[in-house]
Design a protein around this motif. Structure first.
Motif, short mmCIF file in Angstrom:
data_model
loop_
_atom_site.label_atom_id
_atom_site.label_comp_id
_atom_site.label_asym_id
_atom_site.label_seq_id
_atom_site.Cartn_x
_atom_site.Cartn_y
_atom_site.Cartn_z
N GLY A 88 0.82 -1.22 0.00
CA GLY A 88 0.00 0.00 0.00
C GLY A 88 0.84 1.26 0.00
N SER A 89 0.40 2.24 0.75
CA SER A 89 1.11 3.52 0.73
C SER A 89 2.21 3.57 1.78
N ALA A 90 2.54 2.39 2.38
CA ALA A 90 3.58 2.37 3.42
C ALA A 90 4.94 2.72 2.83
N ILE A 91 5.09 2.49 1.53
CA ILE A 91 6.39 2.69 0.88
C ILE A 91 6.23 3.76 -0.19
N HIS A 92 7.27 4.55 -0.38
CA HIS A 92 7.23 5.53 -1.47
C HIS A 92 8.25 5.14 -2.52
N TRP A 93 7.86 5.34 -3.78
CA TRP A 93 8.64 4.76 -4.88
C TRP A 93 9.51 5.79 -5.58
N HIS A 94 10.70 5.33 -5.90
CA HIS A 94 11.71 6.13 -6.59
C HIS A 94 12.44 5.20 -7.54
N LEU A 95 12.37 5.49 -8.83
CA LEU A 95 12.98 4.62 -9.84
C LEU A 95 14.06 5.37 -10.62
N GLU A 96 15.05 4.63 -11.11
CA GLU A 96 16.11 5.22 -11.94
C GLU A 96 16.33 4.30 -13.15
N GLY A 97 16.61 4.92 -14.30
CA GLY A 97 16.89 4.13 -15.50
C GLY A 97 18.37 3.78 -15.58
N ILE A 98 18.67 2.55 -16.00
CA ILE A 98 20.06 2.17 -16.26
C ILE A 98 20.11 1.27 -17.49
N LYS A 99 21.31 1.18 -18.05
CA LYS A 99 21.53 0.19 -19.10
C LYS A 99 22.18 -1.00 -18.41
N GLN A 100 21.58 -2.20 -18.60
CA GLN A 100 22.15 -3.38 -17.95
C GLN A 100 22.35 -4.44 -19.02
N GLN A 101 23.61 -4.77 -19.28
CA GLN A 101 23.97 -5.72 -20.32
C GLN A 101 23.23 -5.41 -21.62
N GLY A 102 23.26 -4.15 -22.01
CA GLY A 102 22.71 -3.74 -23.30
C GLY A 102 21.23 -3.43 -23.29
N SER A 103 20.50 -3.78 -22.22
CA SER A 103 19.05 -3.50 -22.18
C SER A 103 18.78 -2.34 -21.24
N GLN A 104 17.73 -1.58 -21.57
CA GLN A 104 17.32 -0.50 -20.64
C GLN A 104 16.48 -1.13 -19.54
N ARG A 105 16.84 -0.85 -18.30
CA ARG A 105 16.14 -1.42 -17.15
C ARG A 105 15.83 -0.32 -16.13
N LEU A 106 15.02 -0.66 -15.16
CA LEU A 106 14.74 0.28 -14.08
C LEU A 106 15.23 -0.30 -12.77
N VAL A 107 15.94 0.52 -12.01
CA VAL A 107 16.24 0.13 -10.64
C VAL A 107 15.35 0.96 -9.72
N CYS A 108 15.16 0.45 -8.53
CA CYS A 108 14.21 1.06 -7.62
C CYS A 108 14.89 1.29 -6.28
N LEU A 109 14.78 2.49 -5.75
CA LEU A 109 15.31 2.79 -4.42
C LEU A 109 14.13 3.23 -3.54
N PRO A 110 13.27 2.27 -3.16
CA PRO A 110 12.06 2.66 -2.41
C PRO A 110 12.40 3.23 -1.05
N LEU A 111 11.59 4.15 -0.61
CA LEU A 111 11.76 4.76 0.71
C LEU A 111 10.81 4.07 1.68
N ILE A 112 11.35 3.68 2.84
CA ILE A 112 10.64 2.76 3.72
C ILE A 112 10.68 3.29 5.16
N PRO A 113 9.53 3.37 5.82
CA PRO A 113 9.59 3.76 7.25
C PRO A 113 10.21 2.61 8.04
N TRP A 114 11.11 2.91 8.95
CA TRP A 114 11.78 1.85 9.72
C TRP A 114 10.81 1.33 10.79
N GLN A 115 10.43 0.07 10.62
CA GLN A 115 9.51 -0.55 11.58
C GLN A 115 10.11 -1.84 12.11
#
Ligand SMILES: Cc1cc2nc3c(=O)[nH]c(=O)nc-3n(C[C@H](O)[C@H](O)[C@H](O)COP(=O)(O)OP(=O)(O)OC[C@H]3O[C@@H](n4cnc5c(N)ncnc54)[C@H](O)[C@@H]3O)c2cc1C
Length: 471
Positions: A381-408
């Protein structure tokens, strides 16, 4: 526990050497003072400096922070030339004193925290751009040079670094190769360990009579992202790319699905992009936007660094995908925080400045990114906030994700990690302190072999190369 679950560390590894005695340190210091009268040394009389120069940005991980309490250098050496580095390496090898390299100290996993005390070698004084081959665009630069400074030195020749972390103003090029992995430019150039991004290293070994080695690209690979456990890097040979005055573009979307689809689409067009960054609305609302860029008011935001030629197609195409162009400005004329300092772990930094109890993860999303994210959003649900970055990985365009998470607590974080892995995401775990556990999870025999060859006494950054402990 399922095979996809991850147990986060609750202690430091067994078998760490005991910090050397005060008497050993005093002998080492006397030797260095006699041999290298110009070398700056900070000892126990400078205890605040010893603490400061033994830390990095590990506070982003509530798992790691308590583990590093009380771990600090007993002596800091600040060389300004290779001869001084060799002298420190020789003295440490003779006295069997651990040595941990430090660049800018901006790593996120306690990479430069000296777990077994000893000497911290602060390489920030080795910062010369030794050579620029204007035809090939290849540079040789000393390890302590800050990447922001290097960028300014390369600009008059029309060159730029291919890859930089968002910490480019405070992080060293040696620390980036030894401790970093991706960043600004990864959309075009992939990850640091992709063949071609590192052409050679000058390395000092940790032996009683240290060797100064010039390693070619292949022999440098085991030292790339090894946390300085298998050699002291004094200089690097790197390819550069043409300098481009990237246009900073901010596009707003009301619907997350449209924003995600646009982030995936732009990478497939025949345009040059240096960075693709997608921020979910709450994250966008917390960012300090560049001067002139309107503040976020509830929309998701796609941030691009685009080639000026791309601007003939980008705005209209993005509008067709449901986006609204909110702001554009060439990087060179931008005022305030540039867009590139809102991405990668700078997104986490800005978010945490208002929400210090939050933490994050680093995931390479599976190629069906949409399905993985939809399911994660359904479960969490909304417990996590999403942050994505584009990268090239072995020739393909991919997305990496650095989600922000409340420490529980650890269990909840472990559950989230397990869910991400079950849905096909690959975790680059920022809550562990060994090279292997933060990467592919397996021992790289070449890294261990390089340690045996260049640090036979196991004194470099003890505790960080799991393959060395387990051999
Ligand atoms: C806000 C924020 C944003 C970040 N963004 C990114 C990003 O976009 N991409 C990314 O990859 N990382 C990122 N990082 C992590 C870090 O900033 C980078 O990896 C940076 O390049 C590290 O450089 P440094 O000089 O600070 O290295 P340090 O932290 O000083 O050292 C990193 C590691 O390298 C070793 N080391 C340093 N110098 C040498 C040397 N000369 N020889 C051998 N070993 C050495 C150290 O022992 C340590 O293990 C970010 C961190 C923060 C806090």
């Amino acid at each position: 526990m399922s095979s996809l679950a991850v147990a986060l560390p609750s202690g430091l590894p067994n078998g760490l050497p005991q910090p050397p005695s005060d008497a050993t340190l005093a002998t080492l210091r006397r030797e260095l003072e006699r041999e290298q009268t110009e070398l700056e040394l900070l000892g126990l009389e400078r205890s605040a400096d010893l603490q400061r120069l033994s830390r990095d940005c590990f506070a982003y991980s509530p798992v790691l922070a308590p583990l590093f309490e009380g771990r600090h250098a007993q002596l800091v050496a600040r060389p300004t030339n290779v001869e001084q580095v060799i002298a420190v390496a020789a003295a440490c090898a003779r006295q069997q004193v651990p040595l941990t390299c430090r660049g800018g100290g901006t790593g996120n996993y306690g990479q430069c925290v000296p777990l077994a005390g000893g000497v911290v070698l602060d390489l920030s004084g080795l910062k010369r751009l030794r050579q620029l081959d204007r035809t090939a665009g290849v540079i040789t630069v000393e390890a302590g040079a800050l990447m922001g400074d290097l960028e300014r030195q390369l600009a008059p020749a029309g060159r730029a670094l291919r890859l930089m972390p968002s910490t480019l103003r405070s992080a060293s090029i040696g620390g980036f190769i030894a401790g970093g992995s991706v960043g600004i430019g990864s959309q075009r150039w992939g990850i640091l360990r992709d063949p071609g991004n590192l052409l050679g290293l000058e390395v000092v070994t940790l032996e009683a009579t240290p060797r100064l080695l010039n390693l070619d690209a292949a022999s440098s690979e085991p030292l790339n992202h090894a946390y300085g456990t298998n050699g002291i890097i004094t200089a690097l040979t790197l390819p550069t790319t043409e300098a481009i005055d990237w246009v900073q573009v901010v596009v707003g979307f009301d619907a997350w699905e449209q924003a995600l689809s646009a982030a995936q689409s732009v990478s497939r067009w025949a345009i040059e992009l240096n960075s693709v960054n997608l921020l979910e609305a709450p994250v966008a609302a917390a960012m300090p936007w560049p001067a002139g860029c309107p503040k976020a008011t509830g929309e998701h935001r796609l941030l691009l660094l685009a080639h000026p030629a791309a601007m003939a197609v980008l705005p209209a195409r993005l509008m067709q995908l449901g986006g609204t162009l909110l702001w554009q400005e060439p990087q060179s004329s931008s005022k305030g925080i540039p867009l590139r300092e809102l991405g990668w772990n700078h997104t986490t930094l800005h978010w945490r400045s208002a929400n210090p109890e939050w933490t994050y993860l680093q995931l390479l999303l599976p190629q069906n990114e949409g399905a993985c994210l939809v399911e994660l959003r359904r479960r969490w649900g909304s417990a996590i906030h999403w942050h994505l970055e584009g990268i090239k990985q072995q020739g393909s365009q991919r997305l990496v994700c650095l989600p922000l998470i409340p420490w529980q607590g650890r269990e909840r974080l472990e559950q989230l990690i397990s869910d991400c892995r079950e849905l096909g995401a690959f975790l680059f775990n920022p809550h562990v302190f060994t090279v292997e556990d933060g990467g592919l999870g397996v021992v790289d025999a070449d890294q261990v072999r390089a340690k045996a060859a260049y640090d036979p006494g196991g004194l470099l950054n003890p505790g960080k190369l799991r393959g060395w402990q387990e051999r």
